[in-house]
Design an enzyme around this catalytic site. Structure first.
Site, PDB file in Angstrom:
ATOM      1  N   ASN A   1      -3.892   6.144  -0.315  1.00 56.10           N
ATOM      2  CA  ASN A   1      -2.765   6.579   0.827  1.00 56.10           C
ATOM      3  C   ASN A   1      -1.999   7.987   0.679  1.00 56.10           C
ATOM      4  O   ASN A   1      -1.337   8.725   2.502  1.00 56.10           O
ATOM      5  CB  ASN A   1      -2.009   5.276   1.634  1.00 56.10           C
ATOM      6  CG  ASN A   1      -2.463   4.164   1.868  1.00 56.10           C
ATOM      7  OD1 ASN A   1      -4.115   4.540   2.121  1.00 56.10           O
ATOM      8  ND2 ASN A   1      -2.334   3.070   1.623  1.00 56.10           N
TER       9      ASN A   1
ATOM     10  N   SER B   1       0.638  -1.077   0.188  1.00 57.41           N
ATOM     11  CA  SER B   1      -0.524  -0.221   0.282  1.00 57.41           C
ATOM     12  C   SER B   1       0.977   1.147  -0.450  1.00 57.41           C
ATOM     13  O   SER B   1       0.536   2.164   0.433  1.00 57.41           O
ATOM     14  CB  SER B   1      -1.000  -0.107   1.412  1.00 57.41           C
ATOM     15  OG  SER B   1      -0.757  -0.705   2.430  1.00 57.41           O
TER      16      SER B   1
ATOM     17  N   GLU C   1      -6.756  -0.656  -6.913  1.00 58.44           N
ATOM     18  CA  GLU C   1      -5.746   0.765  -6.956  1.00 58.44           C
ATOM     19  C   GLU C   1      -5.115  -0.138  -8.093  1.00 58.44           C
ATOM     20  O   GLU C   1      -4.156  -0.951  -6.996  1.00 58.44           O
ATOM     21  CB  GLU C   1      -5.731   1.277  -5.877  1.00 58.44           C
ATOM     22  CG  GLU C   1      -4.871   2.962  -6.557  1.00 58.44           C
ATOM     23  CD  GLU C   1      -4.821   3.038  -4.670  1.00 58.44           C
ATOM     24  OE1 GLU C   1      -4.170   4.619  -4.388  1.00 58.44           O
ATOM     25  OE2 GLU C   1      -3.804   3.060  -3.639  1.00 58.44           O
TER      26      GLU C   1
ATOM     27  N   HIS D   1      -2.859  -3.042  -6.018  1.00 59.65           N
ATOM     28  CA  HIS D   1      -3.586  -2.505  -4.378  1.00 59.65           C
ATOM     29  C   HIS D   1      -5.044  -2.794  -3.565  1.00 59.65           C
ATOM     30  O   HIS D   1      -6.069  -1.642  -3.602  1.00 59.65           O
ATOM     31  CB  HIS D   1      -3.202  -0.882  -3.817  1.00 59.65           C
ATOM     32  CG  HIS D   1      -3.465  -0.252  -2.336  1.00 59.65           C
ATOM     33  ND1 HIS D   1      -3.827   0.408  -1.951  1.00 59.65           N
ATOM     34  CD2 HIS D   1      -3.401  -1.416  -1.296  1.00 59.65           C
ATOM     35  CE1 HIS D   1      -3.509   1.042  -0.809  1.00 59.65           C
ATOM     36  NE2 HIS D   1      -3.529  -0.438  -0.092  1.00 59.65           N
TER      37      HIS D   1
END
Ligand code: COA
Length: 700
Positions: free
Chosen positions: A480, A409, A442, A430
């Site tokens: 993130n 991540s 992702e 992800h």
């Protein structure tokens, strides 16, 4: 090619809509239906009329691309009048998805038949509106108030069997739908069956008392929180009960007009199109040879690995999951079985389905077992060295042509790819936890990822029901990386207010399912703690994590340990005296004065950093388009869908306003975290939006 064609089958006129891909009811379709119905109705050699569609579905709704534009004649009322007013029986022949305006036109027909796998629905609320072609007045008359409320207010479709039992369908056709519908229409004509016009029917009163609507409102309260359209939909069904048909139709028009003018409908329509854009990667040729993905290999059977295994098995793919030892492998299988058992117990899947999904997953402790996999996904501990080791092994065991994916991540996927002899086959996938439920995936395109590997990853995402968003490599990718500012401000606000509750409340009331501190507790405070421990000291604002760090160090890691920022002693979340004390001590140590904080400031402090970082991601080319960032936040981070996503929300505020507010906080909190992204400055000075920026670059 005409959008609507008229054929003759014996003495039956067959009207076929032909407007790919989903037969959306555009102006040409509306005009075509009116014209063909008129021809058939005045033709003495015709006994009855069938309205169907070519291609993969019956009409799936009004043409959403016409929304917001000038009205185009003829409108829906004229089409409905033509169908319902026909002097010969009109039968709708439904297949695929009769949604929205499609179902409404079917309800204007005198009879309806459908293929057994058809689905019927009025999903307009998902677009922030209500059915506007008399659906709210016709469906309760045909199916009763309870089912009509359920369908119109939640937008959830029903299957053909349910529709048949509710009286919405007159027959389910086995085999060719058109042949079945034509035979049914001929039967009606031969029997001299009357035109059944729903507008002449009364709403069934059985089981209808004064409480129905209030109870329904109560039941919907949580689901419809913050949403405008569901209440409008309830009012429309109330009108069907209270008013004569024509008056009810007028009321429906007023209610939908209010929806159309409401900003939520724009936001929800943006979300609809945005999620259909994400798979379009501008420099990816369309005719690439994608690889076949049938067998998935997964390394790591923790929460993530087993969730990914389940997501794949649920979609019919075969999975080999490898853990470090037999015990770990068994634990992973136990996790999967527990989730599947839970689904079966709640009636979400049949027991046979549960068994067949479980049987698709094989667990072991031998990496060699991954040799047959077409796609190998690493889901081990978030540490670069550990992941590099795994990739060295994967490189050795994977068959030629296999795709090697990492579920990292945050980490540098180029560095991971570099330890293999096949960096072109390496990509980031992800997933979000729980991976069997969360829809976002992702897809991280590393420096050397081959185009066909990316194309295959996009197709894989779709095949397992995920919404993909493509990102380039950077720390935290899209989601993130943006989250860091959001979490940082929540931590600083905690020192300033001394109390987590107003912070979470303000963000909840903005529309998130929970506030940032509650989210921290749910995800586990230790996750961020470990990341920060491994990161360079100047990466984070030390004040922002003072409280969280102390909580973790005393074993309060969040919900999973019975306490974090809040207490969870009996499962319920309550204020924690420990947190309040720590917040007070840490604020004093950091010389931060405590003050009351207006909700608006809390929201701005949390949301503006998302927008600012989003702008940087766009400028750096990490994200392809602003709407991809929106989709990331809608599907992965709980941003309220009815606000369209952070970038759409920013456009609504106006980028000049966004800039002014960021500058305001820069003045108060310093430029380290509050320097406006150059792109925001540029667009604000040009009076442009993120949407316009996308358009100018041709990615919209
Ligand atoms: N109006 C205009 N375009 C529409 C549309 C509509 N009502 N419904 C779908 N489309 C377009 C999509 O944008 C997509 O376009 P693209 O290929 O250029 O991206 C294309 O049709 C295919 O749709 P997609 O959703 O990718 O196909 P699917 O097979 O996964 O799903 C549906 C088909 C019909 C279930 C889904 O598109 C849907 O739910 N549509 C909306 C239905 C609706 O809300 N109707 C009420 C409107 S009032």
């Amino acid at each position: 090619m005409s959008a609507v064609e008229l054929e003759r089958r014996g003495r039956i006129a067959l009207i076929l809509v032909d407007h790919p891909p989903v037969n959306a009811i555009s102006q040409a379709v509306r005009a075509g239906i009116i014209e063909t119905v008129r021809q058939a109705d005045t033709d003495d050699d015709i006994d009855a009329i069938v309205l169907g569609a070519r291609g993969r579905t019956f009409m799936a709704g009004a043409d959403i691309t016409e929304f917001g534009g000038p009205p185009k004649e003829p409108g829906f009322p004229e089409v409905i009048a033509a169908l319902e007013g026909a002097a010969k029986p009109v039968v709708a022949a439904i297949h695929g998805t009769a949604y929205g305006g499609g179902l409404e036109l079917a309800l204007a027909c005198h009879y309806r038949v459908a293929q057994e796998d058809a689905r019927l629905g009025l999903p307009e609320v998902n677009l922030g509106i209500i059915p506007g072609a008399q659906g709210t007045q016709r469906l309760p008359r045909l199916a009763g108030v309870a089912l009509a409320l359920e369908m119109i207010v939640t937008g959830a479709p029903i299957d053909a069997d349910t529709a048949f039992k509710a009286g919405i369908l007159d027959e389910i056709v086995i085999g060719d739908r058109i042949d079945g519908a034509v035979a049914y229409a001929q039967k009606l004509a031969d029997a001299g069956a009357p035109q059944r016009r729903i507008s002449n029917v009364e709403v069934p009163r059985e089981g209808l008392d004064d409480q129905v609507f209030d109870e329904f409102r109560k039941a919907m309260a949580k689901k419809a929180r913050g949403l405008f359209a569901p209440e409008q939909a309830i009012k429309a069904v109330e009108a069907a009960v209270a008013l004569p048909f024509e008056e009810g139709v007028r009321r429906e028009r007023e209610l939908i007009t209010e929806c159309m003018r409401h900003p939520q409908s724009k936001a929800l329509q943006h979300a609809f199109f945005a999620e259909r854009q994400t798979a379009r990667v501008p420099d990816l040729p369309k005719d690439l040879d994608r690889r076949d993905i049938a067998r998935i290999g997964i390394v790591g059977g923790g929460t993530m690995g087993s969730g990914i295994a389940l997501a794949c098995a649920n979609a019919g793919l075969a999975v080999n999951l490898v853990e470090q030892d037999e015990e770990g492998a068994e634990r992973a299988m136990a996790t999967v079985t527990r989730i599947l058992d839970g689904m079966a117990r709640k009636g979400r899947i049949a027991e046979a389905e549960r068994d067949s999904r479980a049987s698709r997953i094989t667990v072991s402790s031998a990496m060699e077992d991954l040799g047959h996999a077409d796609l190998l996904i690493e889901a081990v501990f978030e540490n670069l060295d550990v992941k590099k080791d795994v990739f060295r092994t994967l490189d050795a065991v994977a068959k030629p042509g296999a795709i090697l994916a990492t579920n990292t991540s945050y980490l540098d996927i180029d560095a991971i790819a570099a330890v293999t002899d096949r960096p072109a086959d390496v990509v980031g996938l992800h997933f979000f936890s729980p991976a069997n439920i969360m829809k976002l995936l992702e897809i991280v395109r590393a420096e050397k990822t081959a185009a066909h590997v990316l194309a295959t990853a996009l197709a894989f995402a779709k095949s397992i029901g995920k919404v993909p968003v493509v990102a380039r490599v950077c720390h935290g990718f899209i989601g993130n990386r943006m989250l860091e500012g959001y979490v940082r401000e929540a931590g600083l606000l905690l020192l300033e207010t001394g109390d987590p509750e107003p912070i979470d409340k303000a963000v909840y009331e903005f529309g998130y399912p929970m506030g940032p501190l509650q989210m921290g507790d749910l995800a586990g405070l230790d996750i961020g703690y470990m990341l920060r421990q491994a990161a360079p000291a100047d990466r984070y604002d030390p004040n922002a994590y003072r409280v969280m760090d102390r909580l973790v160090e005393m074993g309060r890691k969040g919900q999973k340990t019975g306490g974090g920022i809040y207490d969870y002693e009996d499962g319920a979340r309550t204020q924690s005296a420990k947190t309040l004390t720590i917040a007070k001590e840490e604020a004093a140590a950091a010389h931060i004065a405590r003050r009351d904080m207006p909700a608006q400031e809390i929201v701005e402090r949390c949301v503006l950093p998302l927008i600012n970082e989003g702008a940087k991601l766009l400028e750096e080319g990490i994200a392809i388009r602003a709407s991809d960032i929106d989709v990331t936040y809608l599907y992965g981070y709980g941003f309220p869908r009815w606000r369209g996503g952070p970038m759409f929300y920013a456009d609504g505020l106006g980028l000049d306003h966004v800039l002014a507010r960021i500058e305001h906080y820069r003045g108060r909190l310093g430029e380290r975290w509050w320097t406006p992204a150059p792109l925001i400055e540029k667009l604000a000075s040009e009076g442009k939006s993120f949407k316009q920026y996308d358009k100018d670059r041709g990615v919209r």
